[in-house]
Motif scaffolding. Structure first.
Motif, PDB file in Angstrom:
ATOM      1  N   PHE A 129       0.848  -1.194   0.000  1.00  0.00           N
ATOM      2  CA  PHE A 129       0.000   0.000   0.000  1.00  0.00           C
ATOM      3  C   PHE A 129       0.881   1.240   0.000  1.00  0.00           C
ATOM      4  O   PHE A 129       2.031   1.194   0.435  1.00  0.00           O
ATOM      5  CB  PHE A 129      -0.920   0.015   1.236  1.00  0.00           C
ATOM      6  CG  PHE A 129      -1.843  -1.163   1.289  1.00  0.00           C
ATOM      7  CD1 PHE A 129      -3.064  -1.126   0.648  1.00  0.00           C
ATOM      8  CD2 PHE A 129      -1.479  -2.321   1.962  1.00  0.00           C
ATOM      9  CE1 PHE A 129      -3.913  -2.233   0.681  1.00  0.00           C
ATOM     10  CE2 PHE A 129      -2.313  -3.423   1.996  1.00  0.00           C
ATOM     11  CZ  PHE A 129      -3.532  -3.372   1.353  1.00  0.00           C
ATOM     12  N   SER A 157      -0.206   3.617   5.476  1.00  0.00           N
ATOM     13  CA  SER A 157      -1.130   2.945   6.403  1.00  0.00           C
ATOM     14  C   SER A 157      -2.545   3.441   6.175  1.00  0.00           C
ATOM     15  O   SER A 157      -3.513   2.673   6.248  1.00  0.00           O
ATOM     16  CB  SER A 157      -0.720   3.206   7.855  1.00  0.00           C
ATOM     17  OG  SER A 157       0.473   2.545   8.150  1.00  0.00           O
ATOM     18  N   TYR A 212      -4.129   1.709   3.237  1.00  0.00           N
ATOM     19  CA  TYR A 212      -4.591   0.366   3.605  1.00  0.00           C
ATOM     20  C   TYR A 212      -5.945   0.449   4.297  1.00  0.00           C
ATOM     21  O   TYR A 212      -6.885  -0.264   3.938  1.00  0.00           O
ATOM     22  CB  TYR A 212      -3.585  -0.337   4.517  1.00  0.00           C
ATOM     23  CG  TYR A 212      -4.208  -1.455   5.323  1.00  0.00           C
ATOM     24  CD1 TYR A 212      -4.571  -2.659   4.721  1.00  0.00           C
ATOM     25  CD2 TYR A 212      -4.468  -1.302   6.688  1.00  0.00           C
ATOM     26  CE1 TYR A 212      -5.173  -3.667   5.446  1.00  0.00           C
ATOM     27  CE2 TYR A 212      -5.066  -2.308   7.419  1.00  0.00           C
ATOM     28  CZ  TYR A 212      -5.415  -3.486   6.804  1.00  0.00           C
ATOM     29  OH  TYR A 212      -6.018  -4.479   7.525  1.00  0.00           O
ATOM     30  N   ARG A 257      -9.352  -1.155   2.882  1.00  0.00           N
ATOM     31  CA  ARG A 257      -9.971  -2.232   3.663  1.00  0.00           C
ATOM     32  C   ARG A 257     -11.403  -1.863   4.039  1.00  0.00           C
ATOM     33  O   ARG A 257     -12.323  -2.658   3.894  1.00  0.00           O
ATOM     34  CB  ARG A 257      -9.158  -2.517   4.930  1.00  0.00           C
ATOM     35  CG  ARG A 257      -9.679  -3.733   5.701  1.00  0.00           C
ATOM     36  CD  ARG A 257      -9.070  -3.847   7.085  1.00  0.00           C
ATOM     37  NE  ARG A 257      -9.282  -2.677   7.899  1.00  0.00           N
ATOM     38  CZ  ARG A 257     -10.431  -2.369   8.524  1.00  0.00           C
ATOM     39  NH1 ARG A 257     -11.467  -3.153   8.416  1.00  0.00           N
ATOM     40  NH2 ARG A 257     -10.529  -1.278   9.250  1.00  0.00           N
ATOM     41  N   VAL A 287      -9.949  -4.608  -0.271  1.00  0.00           N
ATOM     42  CA  VAL A 287      -8.905  -5.563   0.085  1.00  0.00           C
ATOM     43  C   VAL A 287      -9.593  -6.904   0.328  1.00  0.00           C
ATOM     44  O   VAL A 287     -10.434  -7.029   1.208  1.00  0.00           O
ATOM     45  CB  VAL A 287      -8.125  -5.118   1.344  1.00  0.00           C
ATOM     46  CG1 VAL A 287      -7.033  -6.128   1.668  1.00  0.00           C
ATOM     47  CG2 VAL A 287      -7.532  -3.732   1.155  1.00  0.00           C
ATOM     48  N   LYS A 289      -4.743  -7.240   9.910  1.00  0.00           N
ATOM     49  CA  LYS A 289      -3.291  -7.349   9.802  1.00  0.00           C
ATOM     50  C   LYS A 289      -2.842  -8.581  10.568  1.00  0.00           C
ATOM     51  O   LYS A 289      -3.293  -8.835  11.681  1.00  0.00           O
ATOM     52  CB  LYS A 289      -2.613  -6.110  10.378  1.00  0.00           C
ATOM     53  CG  LYS A 289      -2.805  -4.870   9.535  1.00  0.00           C
ATOM     54  CD  LYS A 289      -2.062  -3.705  10.151  1.00  0.00           C
ATOM     55  CE  LYS A 289      -2.331  -2.419   9.404  1.00  0.00           C
ATOM     56  NZ  LYS A 289      -1.716  -1.267  10.059  1.00  0.00           N
TER      57      LYS A 289
END
Length: 143
Positions: A18, A21, A24, A28, A33, A45
């Protein structure tokens, strides 16, 4: 770029890259994702081992192009040898493999084509299948 080890609700662990952070979290939370194995969207994670650099300035040597070519040639040769005793069944692969698994057809070594959905269904049904490591040209399709 940042890399995370991720885990789906089905227990599959996979790696994803990604921009940050935040990227991501955004991807998500919007459902972008997904697990590459089972397509589950329940992603968290996974525990990651820290990346600790080796002491000194030594790095492992990267494989040479010649070594990569030799490895690919060896893999292709071994696959071709294994397929000598296998029957090409084309797009009937999923149906034939399922029939053998259910005992409706005599067991034989076969190879052919299956869509991602067909392959996932076979795996979910417990049919022992695996993708070939190297692509093949179907009989009669070579130049």
């Amino acid at each position: 770029m940042i890399v995370f080890d991720l885990k789906c609700g089905g227990g599959h662990v996979f790696e994803a890259w990604f921009g940050s952070s935040g990227a991501y979290e955004e991807q998500r939370s919007t459902g972008h994702v997904r697990c590459p194995v089972c397509d589950d969207g329940t992603i968290t994670k996974a525990v990651m081992a820290p990346a600790i650099p080796a002491k000194g300035n030594s790095k492992p040597a990267a494989p040479t192009p010649e070594a990569v070519k030799a490895a690919m040639k060896m893999l292709a040769t071994r696959q071709a040898k294994a397929l000598e005793s296998s029957e090409w069944v084309g797009t009937a692969f999923a149906d034939r493999a399922r029939a053998m698994h259910l005992g409706d057809e005599k067991h034989a070594t076969i190879h052919g084509q299956a869509s991602l959905a067909e392959a996932k269904a076979l795996v979910e049904e417990g049919v022992p299948v695996a993708p070939l490591p190297m692509p093949i040209i179907p009989p009669g399709k070579a130049n």
